[in-house]
Design a protein around this motif. Structure first.
Motif, PDB file in Angstrom:
ATOM      1  N   GLU A 240     -29.015   2.989 -25.611  1.00 63.48           N
ATOM      2  CA  GLU A 240     -28.268   2.564 -24.288  1.00 63.48           C
ATOM      3  C   GLU A 240     -29.416   2.624 -22.769  1.00 63.48           C
ATOM      4  O   GLU A 240     -30.007   3.382 -22.871  1.00 63.48           O
ATOM      5  CB  GLU A 240     -27.120   3.648 -24.049  1.00 63.48           C
ATOM      6  CG  GLU A 240     -26.113   3.190 -22.860  1.00 63.48           C
ATOM      7  CD  GLU A 240     -25.093   4.132 -22.721  1.00 63.48           C
ATOM      8  OE1 GLU A 240     -24.171   3.796 -22.055  1.00 63.48           O
ATOM      9  OE2 GLU A 240     -25.314   5.409 -23.366  1.00 63.48           O
ATOM     10  N   ALA A 241     -29.258   1.528 -22.309  1.00 57.38           N
ATOM     11  CA  ALA A 241     -29.885   1.502 -21.058  1.00 57.38           C
ATOM     12  C   ALA A 241     -29.059   1.561 -19.867  1.00 57.38           C
ATOM     13  O   ALA A 241     -28.194   0.713 -19.680  1.00 57.38           O
ATOM     14  CB  ALA A 241     -30.882   0.172 -21.020  1.00 57.38           C
ATOM     15  N   ILE A 242     -29.182   2.547 -19.277  1.00 57.55           N
ATOM     16  CA  ILE A 242     -28.478   3.026 -17.929  1.00 57.55           C
ATOM     17  C   ILE A 242     -29.182   2.726 -16.492  1.00 57.55           C
ATOM     18  O   ILE A 242     -30.210   3.075 -16.402  1.00 57.55           O
ATOM     19  CB  ILE A 242     -27.957   4.436 -18.014  1.00 57.55           C
ATOM     20  CG1 ILE A 242     -26.991   4.635 -19.366  1.00 57.55           C
ATOM     21  CG2 ILE A 242     -27.154   4.679 -16.717  1.00 57.55           C
ATOM     22  CD1 ILE A 242     -26.722   6.247 -19.477  1.00 57.55           C
ATOM     23  N   HIS A 243     -28.308   1.818 -15.870  1.00 51.96           N
ATOM     24  CA  HIS A 243     -28.920   1.597 -14.362  1.00 51.96           C
ATOM     25  C   HIS A 243     -28.770   2.677 -13.561  1.00 51.96           C
ATOM     26  O   HIS A 243     -27.810   3.260 -13.171  1.00 51.96           O
ATOM     27  CB  HIS A 243     -28.130   0.153 -13.962  1.00 51.96           C
ATOM     28  CG  HIS A 243     -29.041  -0.680 -13.259  1.00 51.96           C
ATOM     29  ND1 HIS A 243     -28.561  -2.048 -12.952  1.00 51.96           N
ATOM     30  CD2 HIS A 243     -30.219  -0.561 -12.609  1.00 51.96           C
ATOM     31  CE1 HIS A 243     -29.675  -2.555 -12.378  1.00 51.96           C
ATOM     32  NE2 HIS A 243     -30.368  -1.827 -11.997  1.00 51.96           N
ATOM     33  N   GLY A 244     -29.773   3.037 -12.691  1.00 55.10           N
ATOM     34  CA  GLY A 244     -29.686   3.945 -11.716  1.00 55.10           C
ATOM     35  C   GLY A 244     -30.296   3.180 -10.453  1.00 55.10           C
ATOM     36  O   GLY A 244     -31.003   2.518 -10.482  1.00 55.10           O
ATOM     37  N   TRP A 245     -29.773   3.671  -9.219  1.00 58.84           N
ATOM     38  CA  TRP A 245     -30.062   3.378  -7.964  1.00 58.84           C
ATOM     39  C   TRP A 245     -30.345   4.486  -7.086  1.00 58.84           C
ATOM     40  O   TRP A 245     -29.529   5.377  -7.242  1.00 58.84           O
ATOM     41  CB  TRP A 245     -29.309   2.153  -7.351  1.00 58.84           C
ATOM     42  CG  TRP A 245     -29.637   1.829  -5.897  1.00 58.84           C
ATOM     43  CD1 TRP A 245     -30.366   0.931  -5.290  1.00 58.84           C
ATOM     44  CD2 TRP A 245     -28.813   2.765  -4.843  1.00 58.84           C
ATOM     45  NE1 TRP A 245     -30.360   1.224  -3.890  1.00 58.84           N
ATOM     46  CE2 TRP A 245     -29.552   2.016  -3.721  1.00 58.84           C
ATOM     47  CE3 TRP A 245     -27.923   3.742  -4.595  1.00 58.84           C
ATOM     48  CZ2 TRP A 245     -29.173   2.497  -2.313  1.00 58.84           C
ATOM     49  CZ3 TRP A 245     -27.637   4.159  -3.386  1.00 58.84           C
ATOM     50  CH2 TRP A 245     -28.135   3.482  -2.249  1.00 58.84           C
ATOM     51  N   GLY A 246     -31.414   4.469  -6.349  1.00 61.11           N
ATOM     52  CA  GLY A 246     -31.354   5.428  -5.221  1.00 61.11           C
ATOM     53  C   GLY A 246     -32.634   5.365  -4.483  1.00 61.11           C
ATOM     54  O   GLY A 246     -33.252   4.187  -4.570  1.00 61.11           O
ATOM     55  N   MET A 247     -32.776   6.346  -3.631  1.00 61.82           N
ATOM     56  CA  MET A 247     -33.918   6.292  -2.635  1.00 61.82           C
ATOM     57  C   MET A 247     -34.632   7.759  -2.637  1.00 61.82           C
ATOM     58  O   MET A 247     -33.854   8.863  -2.578  1.00 61.82           O
ATOM     59  CB  MET A 247     -33.374   5.827  -1.125  1.00 61.82           C
ATOM     60  CG  MET A 247     -32.629   4.618  -1.185  1.00 61.82           C
ATOM     61  SD  MET A 247     -32.367   4.180   0.448  1.00 61.82           S
ATOM     62  CE  MET A 247     -33.763   3.755   1.141  1.00 61.82           C
ATOM     63  N   THR A 248     -35.561   7.737  -1.750  1.00 64.65           N
ATOM     64  CA  THR A 248     -36.695   8.997  -1.738  1.00 64.65           C
ATOM     65  C   THR A 248     -35.574   9.951  -0.676  1.00 64.65           C
ATOM     66  O   THR A 248     -35.281  11.007  -0.784  1.00 64.65           O
ATOM     67  CB  THR A 248     -37.485   8.618  -1.042  1.00 64.65           C
ATOM     68  OG1 THR A 248     -38.542   8.109  -1.811  1.00 64.65           O
ATOM     69  CG2 THR A 248     -38.438  10.124  -0.829  1.00 64.65           C
ATOM     70  N   GLU A 249     -34.736   9.041   0.301  1.00 66.54           N
ATOM     71  CA  GLU A 249     -34.167   9.572   1.210  1.00 66.54           C
ATOM     72  C   GLU A 249     -32.841  10.161   0.748  1.00 66.54           C
ATOM     73  O   GLU A 249     -31.829  10.949   1.497  1.00 66.54           O
ATOM     74  CB  GLU A 249     -33.692   8.536   2.361  1.00 66.54           C
ATOM     75  CG  GLU A 249     -34.724   8.248   3.153  1.00 66.54           C
ATOM     76  CD  GLU A 249     -35.583   7.097   2.456  1.00 66.54           C
ATOM     77  OE1 GLU A 249     -35.822   6.820   1.299  1.00 66.54           O
ATOM     78  OE2 GLU A 249     -36.479   6.492   3.392  1.00 66.54           O
ATOM     79  N   MET A 250     -32.381   9.957  -0.478  1.00 72.87           N
ATOM     80  CA  MET A 250     -31.299  10.344  -1.226  1.00 72.87           C
ATOM     81  C   MET A 250     -31.155  11.581  -2.177  1.00 72.87           C
ATOM     82  O   MET A 250     -30.391  11.598  -2.978  1.00 72.87           O
ATOM     83  CB  MET A 250     -30.344   9.163  -1.815  1.00 72.87           C
ATOM     84  CG  MET A 250     -30.161   8.266  -0.632  1.00 72.87           C
ATOM     85  SD  MET A 250     -29.267   6.920  -1.451  1.00 72.87           S
ATOM     86  CE  MET A 250     -27.603   7.339  -1.704  1.00 72.87           C
ATOM     87  N   SER A 251     -32.449  11.998  -2.300  1.00 75.90           N
ATOM     88  CA  SER A 251     -32.797  13.037  -3.289  1.00 75.90           C
ATOM     89  C   SER A 251     -33.043  12.962  -4.807  1.00 75.90           C
ATOM     90  O   SER A 251     -33.460  13.899  -5.443  1.00 75.90           O
ATOM     91  CB  SER A 251     -31.719  13.998  -3.266  1.00 75.90           C
ATOM     92  OG  SER A 251     -31.523  14.550  -2.073  1.00 75.90           O
ATOM     93  N   PRO A 252     -33.019  11.733  -5.402  1.00 78.35           N
ATOM     94  CA  PRO A 252     -32.860  10.289  -4.914  1.00 78.35           C
ATOM     95  C   PRO A 252     -31.528   9.732  -5.275  1.00 78.35           C
ATOM     96  O   PRO A 252     -31.211   8.400  -5.142  1.00 78.35           O
ATOM     97  CB  PRO A 252     -34.014   9.643  -5.327  1.00 78.35           C
ATOM     98  CG  PRO A 252     -34.144  10.100  -6.785  1.00 78.35           C
ATOM     99  CD  PRO A 252     -33.792  11.596  -6.604  1.00 78.35           C
TER     100      PRO A 252
END
Ligand code: ADP
Length: 548
Positions: free
Chosen positions: A321-333
């Motif tokens: 299963e390939a799960i997509h994640g999104w984030g940023m350094t500013e969001m811990s992430p």
């Protein structure tokens, strides 16, 4: 009326203490820089973390001091995380792929007092140390046998530092808003900006990621391999989450190519792994070559850049299963995860795929809104797109010692501007359309460079693709597609455009396709579009030539 519960601080040390007591036999496996495999348990890790904490204290390192690392993913790096934060110091992970000048800038800006360094990066530190006067101690992360002669004055050996010290410690009680760790964003323009995480934000973020442990395979029955480096936003929180859920950690050390990852995953029966798309391109190529998958691998978390459909499909073909994640350094992430609910997220495989291609739903404790150019909120209807703003207890409240950057980062209500353009649909799925600075403004319409790149990646002759905007006399901007051909493949411009024409609207097709041997990447593995824009600054699109 105030509640009458205990006001106990959230502290990072509690995560490992819990692991040592509750998941004491949980494994931490590392492929070391020296080449061998090292194994111990969370219980043993806790003992060595205590030893390191004592050693730091005896070298005069205490509350608020910055403790820097230049190191791969391995058990000693993991120990520094907990020892530094545990005593109230700040664990500052530095990305060794940054330009040397940026490393110097970051160390001095953070005023790091101690620098822990893997053998690999010793030459780098030797060449830069004269420009980093704040660093009082350099600790080489190895044992006496591997400690090579170094030009550094007073270099300390990691294992010598720990030897003979007590393997237990009573952590000091800290205000939960005390800084715990520091990570600078790689910053494609200007100097890197420091994001200073607190104990509170780190624990809350670990818990919110841990809520999804079953869906992303981070339970005590799982073995997770962070390909994402400990020097990049705390390896997306895995060193904090795995200890509380009890998942085993398998650290890959310096070898991150497809074959090395395959071998380690296979031998260690890794069930889940987290990393950026470029890493998965390498692993998939190796799986194709061997016509096999790492034996126990069941789940891949892909973040940092958008995931092409072809990648999700290929993994699924292997029952991964390939799960997509999104984030940023500013969001811990971690900001969102693409966990699909069978009962509400599409009836057909195609509907479910449409969801998987989005960046998922917000994490608990992350609020999101999208706004138009005037700052007014836009509907969450899956159609309107605007800048994505976020807030939450694990989102930065301002950059470390950088007022200018901090001022620009928030709206009037204190929401953090992500710089991403997104849609949010009624079921909460966000779709990152593009970075604001990367989107192509063609006439009144916006063309997503991410859409074009992902479509191009579906062509078998394309190994990697990047799209940038180039000036156009009539439309303002039009897209240029830059393609790295797959090994041994020959596809021409017309062929690729014809392929794209079956996937995307005609008006958003690239005006030209050029071929390149490789594409520039940032220190965190993202396409470095600023450099591409420079490279192609003088390039005139065929549709923009005056003689047309
Ligand atoms: P850096 O330190 O290089 O800025 P970050 O991890 O902080 O690295 O980068 C955050 C940005 O990366 C996001 O704002 C977004 O543009 C991009 N990004 C991260 N994950 C995804 C994703 N799944 N899809 C598209 N873009 C992503």
């Amino acid at each position: 009326m105030r509640g009458l519960m205990m006001d106990r601080p959230l502290q990072v040390s509690a995560l490992l203490d819990y692991a040592a007591e509750v998941h004491g036999a949980g494994a931490v496996v590392s492929r070391t820089v020296e080449g061998c495999i090292h194994r111990y348990t969370y219980r043993e890790a806790r003992g060595r973390v205590a030893q390191l904490a004592h050693a730091l204290g005896e070298h005069g390192i205490g509350r608020g001091d910055r403790v820097a690392t230049l190191a791969w993913n391995g058990y000693r790096h993991f120990e520094i995380y907990y020892a530094a934060s545990g005593i109230g110091a700040v664990c500052h992970t530095i990305n060794p792929r940054l330009f040397p000048d940026q490393v110097v800038y970051i160390v001095n800006h953070a005023a790091d007092r101690v620098l822990f360094v893997d053998l690999t990066f010793l030459p780098l530190v030797e060449s830069l140390i004269g420009r980093m006067p704040c660093v009082e101690h350099v600790v080489v992360m190895t044992d006496a046998a591997q400690m090579r002669g170094t030009a550094l004055p007073n270099a300390l050996c990691y294992e010598d530092l720990l030897a003979g010290r007590p393997a237990a410690i009573d952590w000091p009680e800290l205000d939960e808003n005390t800084a715990a760790s520091l990570c600078y964003t790689s910053g494609t323009t200007g100097n890197p900006k420091g994001v200073l995480y607190s104990h509170r934000s780190t624990v809350l973020h670990a818990l919110s990621v841990g809520l999804n442990a079953a869906s992303v395979r981070l339970t005590h029955a799982d073995r997770v391999l962070p390909v994402v480096p400990l020097f990049h936003v705390n390896a997306w929180a895995l060193p904090y989450v795995a200890p509380v859920t009890g998942a085993a950690l398998v650290f890959p050390g310096p070898k991150l190519d497809g074959a090395s990852l395959f071998d380690l995953m296979d031998a260690e029966r890794v069930t889940a792994s987290w990393g950026v798309p470029t890493v998965w391109l390498g692993l998939l190529a190796e799986m194709r070559r061997r016509n096999a998958k790492p034996a126990a691998l069941a789940s891949i978390l892909v973040g940092g850049s958008a995931v092409p459909r072809a990648m999700i499909e290929e993994f699924e073909g292997w029952q991964i299963e390939a799960i997509h994640g999104w984030g940023m350094t500013e969001m811990s992430p971690v900001g969102s995860l693409g966990i699909i609910r069978k009962d509400q997220d599409g009836k057909t495989p195609e509907e479910r795929m449409a969801r998987k291609l989005k960046q998922g739903r917000r994490m608990f404790m992350v609020d999101m809104k999208i706004v138009g150019p005037d700052g007014a909120p836009l509907p969450k209807d899956g159609i309107a797109s605007g800048e994505l703003l976020v807030r939450g207890p694990a989102v930065t409240g301002g950059y470390y010692e950088n007022d200018d950057a901090s001022r620009a980062a928030f709206d009037g209500e204190g929401w953090f501007r992500t710089g991403d353009i997104a849609t949010i649909d009624p079921d909460g799925f966000i779709l990152i359309v593009d970075r604001i600075k990367d989107i192509i403004k063609s006439g009144g319409e916006w063309i997503s460079s991410i859409d074009l790149e992902n479509a191009a990646m579906g062509h078998p002759a394309v190994a990697e693709a990047a799209v940038i905007a180039l000036p156009h006399p009539k439309w303002g901007e039009r897209p240029l597609l830059i393609v790295v051909p797959a090994v041994g493949a020959t596809a021409g411009k017309d062929d690729i455009i014809a392929f794209l024409a079956t996937k995307i609207a005609k008006w958003s097709l690239p005006d030209d396709v050029v071929f390149a041997e490789s594409l520039p990447h940032t220190a965190t593995g993202k396409l470095q579009k600023s450099e591409l824009r420079e490279q192609f600054a003088g390039y005139v699109l065929p549709t923009a030539r005056k003689d047309r």
